[in-house]
Design a protein around this motif. Structure first.
Motif, PDB file in Angstrom:
ATOM      1  N   MET A  31       4.104  15.825  -2.654  1.00 35.03           N
ATOM      2  CA  MET A  31       4.919  16.400  -1.582  1.00 35.03           C
ATOM      3  C   MET A  31       5.626  15.303  -0.782  1.00 35.03           C
ATOM      4  O   MET A  31       6.788  15.434  -0.433  1.00 35.03           O
ATOM      5  CB  MET A  31       4.057  17.247  -0.640  1.00 35.03           C
ATOM      6  CG  MET A  31       3.512  18.484  -1.289  1.00 35.03           C
ATOM      7  SD  MET A  31       2.847  19.705  -0.138  1.00 35.03           S
ATOM      8  CE  MET A  31       1.767  18.780   0.911  1.00 35.03           C
ATOM      9  N   ARG A  32       4.909  14.235  -0.450  1.00 33.05           N
ATOM     10  CA  ARG A  32       5.463  13.104   0.303  1.00 33.05           C
ATOM     11  C   ARG A  32       4.789  11.824  -0.169  1.00 33.05           C
ATOM     12  O   ARG A  32       3.672  11.839  -0.676  1.00 33.05           O
ATOM     13  CB  ARG A  32       5.202  13.250   1.806  1.00 33.05           C
ATOM     14  CG  ARG A  32       5.983  14.322   2.501  1.00 33.05           C
ATOM     15  CD  ARG A  32       7.411  13.878   2.746  1.00 33.05           C
ATOM     16  NE  ARG A  32       8.107  14.759   3.648  1.00 33.05           N
ATOM     17  CZ  ARG A  32       8.688  15.893   3.295  1.00 33.05           C
ATOM     18  NH1 ARG A  32       8.607  16.315   2.063  1.00 33.05           N
ATOM     19  NH2 ARG A  32       9.341  16.617   4.176  1.00 33.05           N
ATOM     20  N   PHE A  33       5.472  10.695   0.084  1.00 32.40           N
ATOM     21  CA  PHE A  33       4.894   9.388  -0.214  1.00 32.40           C
ATOM     22  C   PHE A  33       5.503   8.358   0.717  1.00 32.40           C
ATOM     23  O   PHE A  33       6.584   8.560   1.264  1.00 32.40           O
ATOM     24  CB  PHE A  33       5.126   8.992  -1.681  1.00 32.40           C
ATOM     25  CG  PHE A  33       6.582   8.853  -2.040  1.00 32.40           C
ATOM     26  CD1 PHE A  33       7.249   7.653  -1.875  1.00 32.40           C
ATOM     27  CD2 PHE A  33       7.283   9.937  -2.527  1.00 32.40           C
ATOM     28  CE1 PHE A  33       8.582   7.532  -2.193  1.00 32.40           C
ATOM     29  CE2 PHE A  33       8.617   9.830  -2.846  1.00 32.40           C
ATOM     30  CZ  PHE A  33       9.272   8.621  -2.681  1.00 32.40           C
ATOM     31  N   LEU A  34       4.779   7.272   0.899  1.00 29.73           N
ATOM     32  CA  LEU A  34       5.282   6.151   1.690  1.00 29.73           C
ATOM     33  C   LEU A  34       4.678   4.874   1.126  1.00 29.73           C
ATOM     34  O   LEU A  34       3.456   4.770   0.996  1.00 29.73           O
ATOM     35  CB  LEU A  34       4.891   6.304   3.165  1.00 29.73           C
ATOM     36  CG  LEU A  34       5.314   5.161   4.087  1.00 29.73           C
ATOM     37  CD1 LEU A  34       6.843   5.114   4.198  1.00 29.73           C
ATOM     38  CD2 LEU A  34       4.705   5.315   5.449  1.00 29.73           C
ATOM     39  N   LEU A  88      -4.619   6.861  -0.781  1.00 28.73           N
ATOM     40  CA  LEU A  88      -4.047   5.540  -0.517  1.00 28.73           C
ATOM     41  C   LEU A  88      -4.352   4.623  -1.686  1.00 28.73           C
ATOM     42  O   LEU A  88      -5.488   4.603  -2.178  1.00 28.73           O
ATOM     43  CB  LEU A  88      -4.647   4.951   0.764  1.00 28.73           C
ATOM     44  CG  LEU A  88      -4.207   3.532   1.077  1.00 28.73           C
ATOM     45  CD1 LEU A  88      -3.673   3.464   2.488  1.00 28.73           C
ATOM     46  CD2 LEU A  88      -5.347   2.577   0.910  1.00 28.73           C
ATOM     47  N   ILE A  89      -3.349   3.884  -2.145  1.00 33.95           N
ATOM     48  CA  ILE A  89      -3.533   2.871  -3.189  1.00 33.95           C
ATOM     49  C   ILE A  89      -3.011   1.550  -2.635  1.00 33.95           C
ATOM     50  O   ILE A  89      -1.862   1.470  -2.205  1.00 33.95           O
ATOM     51  CB  ILE A  89      -2.766   3.225  -4.481  1.00 33.95           C
ATOM     52  CG1 ILE A  89      -3.169   4.604  -5.011  1.00 33.95           C
ATOM     53  CG2 ILE A  89      -2.987   2.155  -5.544  1.00 33.95           C
ATOM     54  CD1 ILE A  89      -2.326   5.096  -6.159  1.00 33.95           C
ATOM     55  N   ILE A 149       8.884  -3.340  -9.163  1.00 39.11           N
ATOM     56  CA  ILE A 149       8.099  -2.176  -9.576  1.00 39.11           C
ATOM     57  C   ILE A 149       8.170  -1.037  -8.558  1.00 39.11           C
ATOM     58  O   ILE A 149       7.995   0.134  -8.918  1.00 39.11           O
ATOM     59  CB  ILE A 149       6.637  -2.585  -9.836  1.00 39.11           C
ATOM     60  CG1 ILE A 149       5.922  -1.527 -10.644  1.00 39.11           C
ATOM     61  CG2 ILE A 149       5.893  -2.801  -8.563  1.00 39.11           C
ATOM     62  CD1 ILE A 149       4.533  -1.932 -11.058  1.00 39.11           C
ATOM     63  N   ILE A 150       8.470  -1.343  -7.301  1.00 38.92           N
ATOM     64  CA  ILE A 150       8.423  -0.334  -6.241  1.00 38.92           C
ATOM     65  C   ILE A 150       9.454   0.767  -6.471  1.00 38.92           C
ATOM     66  O   ILE A 150       9.145   1.953  -6.341  1.00 38.92           O
ATOM     67  CB  ILE A 150       8.611  -0.986  -4.857  1.00 38.92           C
ATOM     68  CG1 ILE A 150       7.522  -2.031  -4.607  1.00 38.92           C
ATOM     69  CG2 ILE A 150       8.612   0.066  -3.758  1.00 38.92           C
ATOM     70  CD1 ILE A 150       6.107  -1.509  -4.720  1.00 38.92           C
ATOM     71  N   GLU A 188       0.858  -1.173   0.000  1.00 32.83           N
ATOM     72  CA  GLU A 188       0.000   0.000   0.000  1.00 32.83           C
ATOM     73  C   GLU A 188       0.897   1.225   0.000  1.00 32.83           C
ATOM     74  O   GLU A 188       1.976   1.215   0.588  1.00 32.83           O
ATOM     75  CB  GLU A 188      -0.999   0.012   1.149  1.00 32.83           C
ATOM     76  CG  GLU A 188      -0.467   0.271   2.512  1.00 32.83           C
ATOM     77  CD  GLU A 188      -1.567   0.291   3.566  1.00 32.83           C
ATOM     78  OE1 GLU A 188      -2.686  -0.189   3.326  1.00 32.83           O
ATOM     79  OE2 GLU A 188      -1.278   0.791   4.664  1.00 32.83           O
ATOM     80  N   THR A 189       0.453   2.227  -0.727  1.00 36.18           N
ATOM     81  CA  THR A 189       1.215   3.455  -0.815  1.00 36.18           C
ATOM     82  C   THR A 189       0.295   4.626  -0.498  1.00 36.18           C
ATOM     83  O   THR A 189      -0.844   4.651  -0.950  1.00 36.18           O
ATOM     84  CB  THR A 189       1.886   3.609  -2.197  1.00 36.18           C
ATOM     85  OG1 THR A 189       2.683   4.785  -2.208  1.00 36.18           O
ATOM     86  CG2 THR A 189       0.881   3.682  -3.322  1.00 36.18           C
TER      87      THR A 189
END
Length: 119
Positions: free
Chosen positions: A86-89, A62-63, A71-72, A5-6
């Motif tokens: 701006m940000r991602f996790l 959220l995906i 792929i990450i 999940e991202t």
């Protein structure tokens, strides 16, 4: 294939249309590279815990998806290149997190306990 999940935070200066186009761009990127999108969840405009790029709010999204591990790094490179992000996790989910997400999507946590009527 591993399940991930991202969560991404988009700049609040975007219109709703542009924000949706951005999310669609990354969803298409995932599917074109062999990922299977399980769930998309738009959390909307939220206040940030601390300012990022002098902004105090951001669009959260959220995906949840299944994909091969290679792929990450490609996905995160795309995030870094996009000025709207701006940000991602991105995190890999274990079996407990997958079960929790399935329960949450089915609405298992939204049920209110029954109370006895006042007599």
């Amino acid at each position: 294939m591993q399940q991930y999940e991202t969560v991404i935070i988009l700049t609040p200066l975007l219109s709703d249309e542009v924000a949706k186009e951005t999310i669609e761009k990354f969803s298409n990127f995932l599917t074109e590279n062999g990922a299977e999108i399980i769930h998309n969840d738009n959390w909307g405009l939220k206040k940030l815990a601390y300012p990022i790029e002098k902004k105090s709010t951001g669009f959260y999204h959220l995906i949840e998806f299944k994909a091969p591990g290679e792929i990450i790094s490609k996905l995160e490179l795309q995030y870094k290149r996009d000025e709207r992000i701006m940000r991602f996790l991105t995190i890999a989910l274990d079996k407990h997190a997958i079960a929790y997400n399935e329960k949450k999507r089915s609405g298992a946590f939204n049920k209110k306990p029954k109370t006895e009527e006042a007599k």
